[in-house]
Design a protein around this motif. Structure first.
Motif, PDB file in Angstrom:
ATOM      1  N   THR A  48       0.851  -1.188   0.000  1.00  0.00           N
ATOM      2  CA  THR A  48       0.000   0.000   0.000  1.00  0.00           C
ATOM      3  C   THR A  48       0.882   1.231   0.000  1.00  0.00           C
ATOM      4  O   THR A  48       1.782   1.353   0.832  1.00  0.00           O
ATOM      5  N   VAL A  49       0.645   2.126  -0.935  1.00  0.00           N
ATOM      6  CA  VAL A  49       1.428   3.343  -1.039  1.00  0.00           C
ATOM      7  C   VAL A  49       0.668   4.486  -0.378  1.00  0.00           C
ATOM      8  O   VAL A  49      -0.521   4.685  -0.635  1.00  0.00           O
ATOM      9  N   LEU A  50       1.351   5.231   0.465  1.00  0.00           N
ATOM     10  CA  LEU A  50       0.743   6.327   1.222  1.00  0.00           C
ATOM     11  C   LEU A  50       1.479   7.624   0.946  1.00  0.00           C
ATOM     12  O   LEU A  50       2.704   7.672   1.020  1.00  0.00           O
ATOM     13  N   THR A  51       0.734   8.677   0.619  1.00  0.00           N
ATOM     14  CA  THR A  51       1.357   9.981   0.456  1.00  0.00           C
ATOM     15  C   THR A  51       0.525  11.045   1.141  1.00  0.00           C
ATOM     16  O   THR A  51      -0.688  10.900   1.307  1.00  0.00           O
ATOM     17  N   VAL A  52       1.185  12.120   1.544  1.00  0.00           N
ATOM     18  CA  VAL A  52       0.540  13.299   2.113  1.00  0.00           C
ATOM     19  C   VAL A  52       0.934  14.480   1.246  1.00  0.00           C
ATOM     20  O   VAL A  52       2.126  14.754   1.072  1.00  0.00           O
ATOM     21  N   GLY A  53      -0.029  15.175   0.681  1.00  0.00           N
ATOM     22  CA  GLY A  53       0.323  16.286  -0.183  1.00  0.00           C
ATOM     23  C   GLY A  53      -0.875  16.861  -0.903  1.00  0.00           C
ATOM     24  O   GLY A  53      -2.012  16.414  -0.704  1.00  0.00           O
ATOM     25  N   PRO A  54      -0.648  17.835  -1.774  1.00  0.00           N
ATOM     26  CA  PRO A  54      -1.727  18.491  -2.510  1.00  0.00           C
ATOM     27  C   PRO A  54      -2.356  17.553  -3.536  1.00  0.00           C
ATOM     28  O   PRO A  54      -1.946  16.398  -3.671  1.00  0.00           O
ATOM     29  N   GLU A  55      -3.334  18.068  -4.270  1.00  0.00           N
ATOM     30  CA  GLU A  55      -4.056  17.249  -5.240  1.00  0.00           C
ATOM     31  C   GLU A  55      -3.106  16.561  -6.210  1.00  0.00           C
ATOM     32  O   GLU A  55      -3.271  15.383  -6.542  1.00  0.00           O
ATOM     33  N   ASP A  56      -2.095  17.286  -6.671  1.00  0.00           N
ATOM     34  CA  ASP A  56      -1.172  16.730  -7.663  1.00  0.00           C
ATOM     35  C   ASP A  56      -0.345  15.572  -7.122  1.00  0.00           C
ATOM     36  O   ASP A  56       0.260  14.817  -7.903  1.00  0.00           O
ATOM     37  N   ALA A  57      -0.296  15.429  -5.797  1.00  0.00           N
ATOM     38  CA  ALA A  57       0.482  14.335  -5.218  1.00  0.00           C
ATOM     39  C   ALA A  57      -0.099  12.976  -5.584  1.00  0.00           C
ATOM     40  O   ALA A  57       0.568  11.953  -5.419  1.00  0.00           O
ATOM     41  N   ALA A  58      -1.313  12.964  -6.101  1.00  0.00           N
ATOM     42  CA  ALA A  58      -1.894  11.713  -6.587  1.00  0.00           C
ATOM     43  C   ALA A  58      -1.020  11.101  -7.675  1.00  0.00           C
ATOM     44  O   ALA A  58      -1.022   9.880  -7.880  1.00  0.00           O
ATOM     45  N   ASP A  59      -0.238  11.942  -8.373  1.00  0.00           N
ATOM     46  CA  ASP A  59       0.656  11.437  -9.421  1.00  0.00           C
ATOM     47  C   ASP A  59       1.735  10.526  -8.838  1.00  0.00           C
ATOM     48  O   ASP A  59       2.173   9.573  -9.494  1.00  0.00           O
ATOM     49  N   ALA A  60       2.180  10.835  -7.620  1.00  0.00           N
ATOM     50  CA  ALA A  60       3.198  10.000  -6.984  1.00  0.00           C
ATOM     51  C   ALA A  60       2.619   8.624  -6.653  1.00  0.00           C
ATOM     52  O   ALA A  60       3.282   7.591  -6.840  1.00  0.00           O
TER      53      ALA A  60
END
Length: 265
Positions: A64-76
């Protein structure tokens, strides 16, 4: 990296960062300008994704990949899913803007607590902040051991062993149970997404959570509550033309004089 016979679920924390090859700068509030530069999955986090995938592929489980960030962080998240991760979680909330490493670790820890996992993997640091402290901060908040800066990682059942290469010595460190792990760029080349992986990623689930979903108060995050801030910045001065010295038999003397004037010798 090897995996044991048990089902192993790994959460990989990744970050969406400005492209290191672009002209990076700060916004008017002294936070990193992420609007006027292309962003991408941090290269150092790709190594963590790769190691997690190798563990799961050697046995059973999910990444499972987890990120915290703005809308564009969905790209990561999307890039990690294309590499082979099974699902993603994106924590996005306007109140997070400007958060420092301490606040980011809080949000990550609260998100991880909501997930099923055996190990949590990180890259050795982000290519924008370059602090490298978030993995241990998250481990502290979760009450877990942390084995960090692994240049080689081996997972066997519920235990993990890393090799940490220092300037003068190499250490081997092991821990068992739920463990936070960070890996370096020496663990092996990260794979490129295949066409099949890119197409498959479109069908993989990605949950989007806000701070309220995690039970985190907006007063605990954000620029106004950061322990560390950028007070000021100025652009790097442009390169100046170099000095050309014509060697008329005294080039060596002129070279020494130049080095001496710069206090290099």
């Amino acid at each position: 990296m090897t995996g044991g016979s048990l089902v192993t679920n790994i959460v990989v924390a990744v970050k969406y960062v400005p492209d290191a090859t672009a002209d990076r700068t700060f916004s008017s509030d002294n936070t990193v300008d992420r609007d006027n530069v292309d962003g991408l999955l941090s290269e150092l986090d790709e190594y963590a994704v790769e190691q997690a995938l190798q563990v799961v592929e050697a046995g059973e489980g999910e990444v499972t990949v987890l990120t915290v960030g703005p809308e564009d962080a969905a790209d990561a998240v999307r890039k990690a899913l294309q590499m082979g991760a099974d699902k993603g979680v994106h924590v996005v909330d306007d109140a997070i803007h400007g958060s420092d490493a301490f606040a980011t670790s809080l949000v990550l820890a609260k998100a991880i607590e909501k997930l099923e996992y055996d190990f949590v993997f990180f890259g050795m640091g982000s290519t924008d902040g370059s602090m490298g402290i978030v993995p241990t901060l998250v481990a502290e908040r979760l009450g877990l051991p942390a084995v960090t800066f692994g240049s080689e990682v081996t997972v066997d059942g519920d235990s993990v062993t890393i090799r940490r290469d220092g300037d003068a010595a190499t250490q081997e460190i092991s821990a068992s149970g739920k463990v936070v792990v960070s890996v370096t760029d020496q663990t092996g080349e990260a794979r490129y997404p295949s066409f099949k992986g890119i197409m498959a990623a479109k069908k993989k689930p990605v949950d989007t959570w806000s701070l309220s979903d995690l039970g985190v108060d907006a007063g605990e995050v954000g620029l106004e509550n950061a322990w560390t801030k950028v007070e000021s910045f100025e652009p790097r001065p442009p390169r100046t033309a170099g000095e050309i010295v014509t060697d008329e038999g005294d080039g060596g003397v002129k070279l020494v004089e130049f080095l001496a004037s710069k206090k290099f010798v």
